[in-house]
Enzyme design. Sequence first.
Site, short mmCIF file in Angstrom:
data_model
loop_
_atom_site.label_atom_id
_atom_site.label_comp_id
_atom_site.label_asym_id
_atom_site.label_seq_id
_atom_site.Cartn_x
_atom_site.Cartn_y
_atom_site.Cartn_z
N ASN A 18 -74.64 68.75 -7.29
CA ASN A 18 -75.48 68.12 -6.26
C ASN A 18 -76.93 68.46 -6.57
O ASN A 18 -77.38 69.57 -6.35
CB ASN A 18 -75.06 68.67 -4.88
CG ASN A 18 -75.96 68.15 -3.77
OD1 ASN A 18 -76.71 67.20 -3.95
ND2 ASN A 18 -75.87 68.79 -2.60
N TRP A 19 -77.63 67.45 -7.07
CA TRP A 19 -79.02 67.69 -7.49
C TRP A 19 -79.99 67.80 -6.32
O TRP A 19 -81.12 68.24 -6.48
CB TRP A 19 -79.50 66.55 -8.40
CG TRP A 19 -78.97 66.64 -9.79
CD1 TRP A 19 -78.06 67.56 -10.28
CD2 TRP A 19 -79.30 65.78 -10.88
NE1 TRP A 19 -77.82 67.30 -11.61
CE2 TRP A 19 -78.56 66.22 -12.00
CE3 TRP A 19 -80.13 64.67 -11.02
CZ2 TRP A 19 -78.64 65.60 -13.25
CZ3 TRP A 19 -80.22 64.04 -12.25
CH2 TRP A 19 -79.48 64.52 -13.36
N LYS A 20 -79.57 67.33 -5.15
CA LYS A 20 -80.47 67.31 -3.99
C LYS A 20 -81.76 66.56 -4.37
O LYS A 20 -81.68 65.56 -5.08
CB LYS A 20 -80.75 68.73 -3.50
CG LYS A 20 -79.45 69.51 -3.32
CD LYS A 20 -79.62 70.86 -2.69
CE LYS A 20 -78.25 71.54 -2.60
NZ LYS A 20 -78.30 72.82 -1.91
N HIS A 51 -73.79 66.95 4.37
CA HIS A 51 -74.25 68.20 3.78
C HIS A 51 -75.03 68.99 4.83
O HIS A 51 -75.72 68.40 5.67
CB HIS A 51 -75.14 67.91 2.57
CG HIS A 51 -75.44 69.13 1.77
ND1 HIS A 51 -76.42 70.02 2.16
CD2 HIS A 51 -74.87 69.65 0.67
CE1 HIS A 51 -76.45 71.03 1.30
NE2 HIS A 51 -75.52 70.83 0.38
N GLU A 102 -77.70 70.47 4.76
CA GLU A 102 -79.14 70.16 4.79
C GLU A 102 -79.39 68.87 5.58
O GLU A 102 -80.42 68.73 6.24
CB GLU A 102 -79.69 70.07 3.36
CG GLU A 102 -79.78 71.46 2.74
CD GLU A 102 -79.55 71.53 1.24
OE1 GLU A 102 -79.60 70.49 0.56
OE2 GLU A 102 -79.30 72.65 0.74
N GLU A 140 -68.66 74.71 2.67
CA GLU A 140 -69.92 75.28 2.20
C GLU A 140 -70.51 76.16 3.31
O GLU A 140 -71.20 75.63 4.20
CB GLU A 140 -70.91 74.18 1.86
CG GLU A 140 -70.47 73.29 0.71
CD GLU A 140 -71.66 72.71 -0.02
OE1 GLU A 140 -71.80 72.96 -1.22
OE2 GLU A 140 -72.48 72.02 0.62
N GLY A 163 -77.80 78.03 -1.67
CA GLY A 163 -79.13 78.29 -2.22
C GLY A 163 -79.64 79.69 -1.96
O GLY A 163 -80.81 79.98 -2.18
N SER A 190 -73.99 78.76 -3.80
CA SER A 190 -74.44 79.74 -4.81
C SER A 190 -73.45 79.97 -5.95
O SER A 190 -73.25 81.11 -6.38
CB SER A 190 -74.81 81.06 -4.14
OG SER A 190 -75.95 80.88 -3.33
N GLY A 222 -74.90 73.26 -6.50
CA GLY A 222 -76.29 72.84 -6.34
C GLY A 222 -77.15 73.27 -7.52
O GLY A 222 -77.10 72.67 -8.60
P1 PGA Z 1 -76.23 75.87 -4.24
O1 PGA Z 1 -76.00 74.55 -3.38
O2 PGA Z 1 -75.15 75.87 -5.31
O3 PGA Z 1 -77.59 75.74 -4.80
O4 PGA Z 1 -76.05 77.02 -3.32
C1 PGA Z 1 -74.72 74.11 -3.07
C2 PGA Z 1 -74.78 72.89 -2.21
O5 PGA Z 1 -75.67 72.81 -1.35
O6 PGA Z 1 -73.96 71.97 -2.35
#
Ligand code: PGA
Length: 257
Positions: A9-11, A97, A99, A173, A179, A219, A240
């Site tokens: 997931n590049w966001k 997600h 976010e 998650e 993150g 993470s 991510g």
């Molecule tokens: P992260 O993000 O691996 O950077 O913690 C995971 C995600 O939000 O899907």
Amino acid sequence: MRKKIIVGNWKMNNNLSYTEFFLKQIIKNFSIKQLSKIEIGIAIPFPFLFIAKNIVKEYPINIFAQNIHYMDYGAYTGEVSANMLISINIKNIIIGHSERRFFFNENNNILLKKINLAIDKKFKRIIFCIGENEYERKTKQYLTVIKEQIINTIFKINKINNSRISKIIIAYEPVWAIGSGKTANPNQIEEIHYYIRDILNKELDYTISNNIRIIYGGSINNKNIDYIMHINNVDGLLIGNYSLLYEQYIQIIYKYL
Ligand code: PGA
């Protein structure tokens, strides 16, 4: 048997030239046979989806969008519809997600509309994210929170049947792990994945619940990826930061050949 799936997931990261370069590197390094051992996906920002899809069109690399609107079309400035994605052949999506929930106030009602729409539009893979925040973990409410997230979304999907619901992939998650560098430990991951599977089995016909994959995200890096992937009931990963660079993504794929 549920096929394992790994999705990066590049966001809101990377640009057009790096997207092209990244995908070409993946194609150069692996054969179709190798890429088919597990399902591989990458969730790319909207502007690059069309080109990304064209680059990988002959390869089993699944391009995901990171969001859709729940309406078909209309005066929703800045939004992207399912129909638009379908018109460029994108049929994989991430919904809910944390976010999106946090920064864009997407609640279970909105997310249920998005899930129903994605199913109606015959999206092939619908990753639906759930997970507790730090406070809910610390105050030991996390099981209740997770159960409510499922009851208010997955169990309310219109016309639940096998072909409709088998497209859903639940991503557990924990918000505090995203993150943050704080990965959930193996016991925590195993507990929740078992718990989610149990909730699904109790509510849904086994032939339906058994098809739903449950993946982990939060993470993931080169130190923890091996053991997380092998925890019971972990059917894959949503990655991510560690999916942003092609060298790292190639290393991830190598692990599963
Ligand atoms: P992260 O993000 O691996 O950077 O913690 C995971 C995600 O939000 O899907």
